[in-house]
Design a protein around this motif. Structure first.
Motif, PDB file in Angstrom:
ATOM      1  N   CYS A  50       0.822  -1.216   0.000  1.00 28.05           N
ATOM      2  CA  CYS A  50       0.000   0.000   0.000  1.00 28.05           C
ATOM      3  C   CYS A  50       0.854   1.263   0.000  1.00 28.05           C
ATOM      4  CB  CYS A  50      -0.924   0.007   1.214  1.00 28.05           C
ATOM      5  SG  CYS A  50      -2.278  -1.185   1.122  1.00 28.05           S
ATOM      6  N   TYR A  51       1.955   1.254   0.751  1.00 35.68           N
ATOM      7  CA  TYR A  51       2.730   2.479   0.956  1.00 35.68           C
ATOM      8  C   TYR A  51       3.886   2.653  -0.028  1.00 35.68           C
ATOM      9  CZ  TYR A  51       0.205   3.520   5.233  1.00 35.68           C
ATOM     10  OH  TYR A  51      -0.778   3.832   6.136  1.00 35.68           O
ATOM     11  N   ASP A  52       4.236   1.622  -0.786  1.00 32.80           N
ATOM     12  CA  ASP A  52       5.313   1.743  -1.764  1.00 32.80           C
ATOM     13  C   ASP A  52       4.713   1.873  -3.158  1.00 32.80           C
ATOM     14  OD1 ASP A  52       7.523   1.434  -3.496  1.00 32.80           O
ATOM     15  OD2 ASP A  52       8.595   0.296  -1.969  1.00 32.80           O
ATOM     16  N   PHE A  53       4.903   3.023  -3.768  1.00 33.34           N
ATOM     17  CA  PHE A  53       4.316   3.298  -5.084  1.00 33.34           C
ATOM     18  C   PHE A  53       4.841   2.332  -6.148  1.00 33.34           C
ATOM     19  CE2 PHE A  53       4.516   5.507  -9.199  1.00 33.34           C
ATOM     20  CZ  PHE A  53       3.166   5.778  -9.385  1.00 33.34           C
ATOM     21  N   HIS A  54       6.091   1.874  -6.009  1.00 30.25           N
ATOM     22  CA  HIS A  54       6.683   0.976  -7.001  1.00 30.25           C
ATOM     23  C   HIS A  54       6.001  -0.397  -7.005  1.00 30.25           C
ATOM     24  CE1 HIS A  54       9.916   3.918  -6.105  1.00 30.25           C
ATOM     25  NE2 HIS A  54      10.118   3.849  -7.415  1.00 30.25           N
ATOM     26  N   LEU A  55       5.276  -0.716  -5.961  1.00 32.18           N
ATOM     27  CA  LEU A  55       4.598  -2.010  -5.879  1.00 32.18           C
ATOM     28  C   LEU A  55       3.137  -1.933  -6.309  1.00 32.18           C
ATOM     29  CD1 LEU A  55       6.030  -3.429  -2.519  1.00 32.18           C
ATOM     30  CD2 LEU A  55       6.920  -3.662  -4.839  1.00 32.18           C
ATOM     31  N   HIS A  56       2.733  -0.811  -6.868  1.00 33.40           N
ATOM     32  CA  HIS A  56       1.351  -0.671  -7.335  1.00 33.40           C
ATOM     33  C   HIS A  56       1.216  -1.243  -8.743  1.00 33.40           C
ATOM     34  CE1 HIS A  56       0.354   2.792  -4.320  1.00 33.40           C
ATOM     35  NE2 HIS A  56       0.692   1.662  -3.733  1.00 33.40           N
ATOM     36  N   THR A  57       1.418  -2.561  -8.833  1.00 30.40           N
ATOM     37  CA  THR A  57       1.327  -3.295 -10.094  1.00 30.40           C
ATOM     38  C   THR A  57       0.363  -4.455  -9.913  1.00 30.40           C
ATOM     39  OG1 THR A  57       3.178  -4.745  -9.499  1.00 30.40           O
ATOM     40  CG2 THR A  57       3.727  -2.693 -10.659  1.00 30.40           C
ATOM     41  N   PRO A  58      -0.126  -5.049 -11.011  1.00 31.28           N
ATOM     42  CA  PRO A  58      -1.068  -6.177 -10.886  1.00 31.28           C
ATOM     43  C   PRO A  58      -0.540  -7.322 -10.037  1.00 31.28           C
ATOM     44  CG  PRO A  58      -1.055  -5.376 -13.134  1.00 31.28           C
ATOM     45  CD  PRO A  58       0.028  -4.626 -12.420  1.00 31.28           C
ATOM     46  N   MET A  59       0.744  -7.634 -10.186  1.00 30.32           N
ATOM     47  CA  MET A  59       1.337  -8.740  -9.431  1.00 30.32           C
ATOM     48  C   MET A  59       1.194  -8.530  -7.921  1.00 30.32           C
ATOM     49  SD  MET A  59       5.284 -10.004  -9.549  1.00 30.32           S
ATOM     50  CE  MET A  59       6.151 -10.271  -8.026  1.00 30.32           C
ATOM     51  N   TYR A  60       1.530  -7.335  -7.466  1.00 32.40           N
ATOM     52  CA  TYR A  60       1.469  -7.051  -6.031  1.00 32.40           C
ATOM     53  C   TYR A  60       0.042  -6.748  -5.568  1.00 32.40           C
ATOM     54  CZ  TYR A  60       6.519  -7.068  -6.231  1.00 32.40           C
ATOM     55  OH  TYR A  60       7.821  -7.461  -6.411  1.00 32.40           O
ATOM     56  N   PHE A  61      -0.799  -6.329  -6.480  1.00 37.55           N
ATOM     57  CA  PHE A  61      -2.213  -6.173  -6.149  1.00 37.55           C
ATOM     58  C   PHE A  61      -2.815  -7.523  -5.782  1.00 37.55           C
ATOM     59  CE2 PHE A  61      -6.575  -6.569  -7.884  1.00 37.55           C
ATOM     60  CZ  PHE A  61      -7.245  -5.758  -6.974  1.00 37.55           C
ATOM     61  N   PHE A  62      -2.529  -8.550  -6.599  1.00 35.32           N
ATOM     62  CA  PHE A  62      -3.021  -9.892  -6.303  1.00 35.32           C
ATOM     63  C   PHE A  62      -2.372 -10.438  -5.024  1.00 35.32           C
ATOM     64  CE2 PHE A  62      -3.794 -10.119 -11.038  1.00 35.32           C
ATOM     65  CZ  PHE A  62      -5.179 -10.098 -10.927  1.00 35.32           C
ATOM     66  N   LEU A  63      -1.095 -10.099  -4.815  1.00 35.28           N
ATOM     67  CA  LEU A  63      -0.409 -10.556  -3.603  1.00 35.28           C
ATOM     68  C   LEU A  63      -1.041  -9.960  -2.356  1.00 35.28           C
ATOM     69  CD1 LEU A  63       1.848 -12.015  -2.115  1.00 35.28           C
ATOM     70  CD2 LEU A  63       3.374 -10.103  -2.651  1.00 35.28           C
ATOM     71  N   SER A  64      -1.429  -8.699  -2.404  1.00 35.49           N
ATOM     72  CA  SER A  64      -2.084  -8.071  -1.241  1.00 35.49           C
ATOM     73  C   SER A  64      -3.425  -8.737  -0.953  1.00 35.49           C
ATOM     74  CB  SER A  64      -2.266  -6.571  -1.484  1.00 35.49           C
ATOM     75  OG  SER A  64      -3.161  -6.335  -2.556  1.00 35.49           O
ATOM     76  N   GLN A  65      -4.154  -9.109  -2.014  1.00 39.05           N
ATOM     77  CA  GLN A  65      -5.420  -9.821  -1.840  1.00 39.05           C
ATOM     78  C   GLN A  65      -5.190 -11.203  -1.230  1.00 39.05           C
ATOM     79  OE1 GLN A  65      -8.313  -8.130  -2.523  1.00 39.05           O
ATOM     80  NE2 GLN A  65      -6.902  -6.467  -3.015  1.00 39.05           N
ATOM     81  N   LEU A  66      -4.124 -11.863  -1.679  1.00 45.27           N
ATOM     82  CA  LEU A  66      -3.784 -13.182  -1.136  1.00 45.27           C
ATOM     83  C   LEU A  66      -3.419 -13.088   0.341  1.00 45.27           C
ATOM     84  CD1 LEU A  66      -3.230 -16.225  -1.844  1.00 45.27           C
ATOM     85  CD2 LEU A  66      -0.848 -15.555  -2.183  1.00 45.27           C
ATOM     86  N   SER A  67      -2.656 -12.066   0.712  1.00 44.64           N
ATOM     87  CA  SER A  67      -2.250 -11.892   2.110  1.00 44.64           C
ATOM     88  C   SER A  67      -3.459 -11.629   3.000  1.00 44.64           C
ATOM     89  CB  SER A  67      -1.248 -10.741   2.225  1.00 44.64           C
ATOM     90  OG  SER A  67      -0.039 -11.052   1.582  1.00 44.64           O
TER      91      SER A  67
END
Length: 305
Positions: A50-67
């Motif tokens: 959420c707080y790192d702009f570089h991680l605002h990609t589809p891959m990390y979006f799905f990872l946040s949902q998984l977590s």
């Protein structure tokens, strides 16, 4: 033995992992530690994304949902066990048991679909890198999550409503640490043919289709990686999906292990212990797998901490 209507059933008894009083303190401490590690690890993953702009990609979006799903999954299965040990009670009300059945089915199904969506994301990133941003747009990502939620909710409601038609006799002991659908069906004294058939049919479809999608995605990914001429390029391409492949192997490996153990052994206690590997261990290990093998996630976590 006369069957009583399910509406008259006040509560079930969760026998847990062991009936030995001397082991209860150890089990409580072990599962409390696992739960806190799961909660903290997955929460850090979500906050870092959420707080790192570089991680605002589809891959990390799905990872946040998984977590987030892993936190909910672990809470659904572990929390009641901890409360019962603390209270020195094995009881769970009929309503709470059916509610737990529904939530376990929902979060397990959602985990299944999220892993398939993440595999598709890696397939597009490696096999179609030039059109990745166009294909994996926010609209498609949101649609994949929405479809996963709808199908998982429908699956959970279907099985939960089918359990409502069952009658239960005087034997209301569930040899498990949570209300698992298969164990609840086993203690019913009415005809369970429809329920069992539905379980096998729906599980085969909703579990098999995403798994086939994951296998197809990684078959194409491996084929594309092997065509890369440089060793450095191969390593870089594989590193982007290595963490997800480990998580997939852990989730499906433990799930198949539980299925095989339940088919080979008739001991419900051994099946319950095997289920720990499927319901408790993957949510705890997923944050470590993604943080240890992912440089971007490592840097984001360091900034957050």
């Amino acid at each position: 033995m006369e069957a009583e209507n399910q509406t008259n059933v006040a509560e079930f008894l969760l026998l847990g992992l062991s009936e030995d009083p001397e082991l209860q303190s150890f089990i409580f401490g072990l599962f409390l530690t696992i739960y806190l590690i799961t909660l903290l690890g997955n929460l850090l993953i979500i906050l870092a994304i959420c707080y790192d702009f570089h991680l605002h990609t589809p891959m990390y979006f799905f990872l946040s949902q998984l977590s987030f799903n892993d936190i909910c999954f672990s809470t659904t299965t572990v929390l009641k066990l901890l409360v019962n040990i603390q209270r020195q009670s094995k009881s769970i009300s009929y309503t709470d048991c059916l509610t737990q059945v529904g939530f376990v089915l929902f979060f397990a199904g959602l985990e299944n679909f999220l892993l398939a969506a993440m595999a598709y994301d890696r397939y597009v990133a490696i096999c179609h890198p030039l059109t990745y941003r166009f294909i994996m747009n926010p609209c498609l990502c949101g649609l994949l999550i929405l479809l996963s939620l709808i199908i998982s909710i429908a699956d959970a409601l279907l099985h939960s409503l089918m359990v409502l038609r069952l009658s239960f006799c005087t034997d209301l002991e569930i040899p498990h640490f949570f209300c698992e659908l298969a164990q609840v069906i086993k203690i019913a004294c009415s005809d369970t043919l429809i329920n069992n058939t539905l379980v096998y049919l729906v599980t085969s479809i909703l579990g098999g289709v995403p798994l086939l999608g994951i296998v197809f995605s990684y078959t194409q990914i491996v084929s594309s990686i092997l065509r890369i001429p440089s060793t450095g390029g191969k390593y870089k391409a594989f590193s982007t999906c290595g963490s997800h492949l480990l998580v997939v192997s852990l989730f499906y490996g433990t799930a198949f292990g539980v299925y095989i153990s339940s088919a080979v052994t008739h001991s419900s206690k051994k099946t319950a212990i095997a289920s720990v590997m499927y319901t408790v261990v993957p949510p705890m290990l997923n944050p470590f797998i993604y943080s240890l093998r992912n440089r971007d996630m490592n840097e984001a976590l360091k900034k957050l901490i």
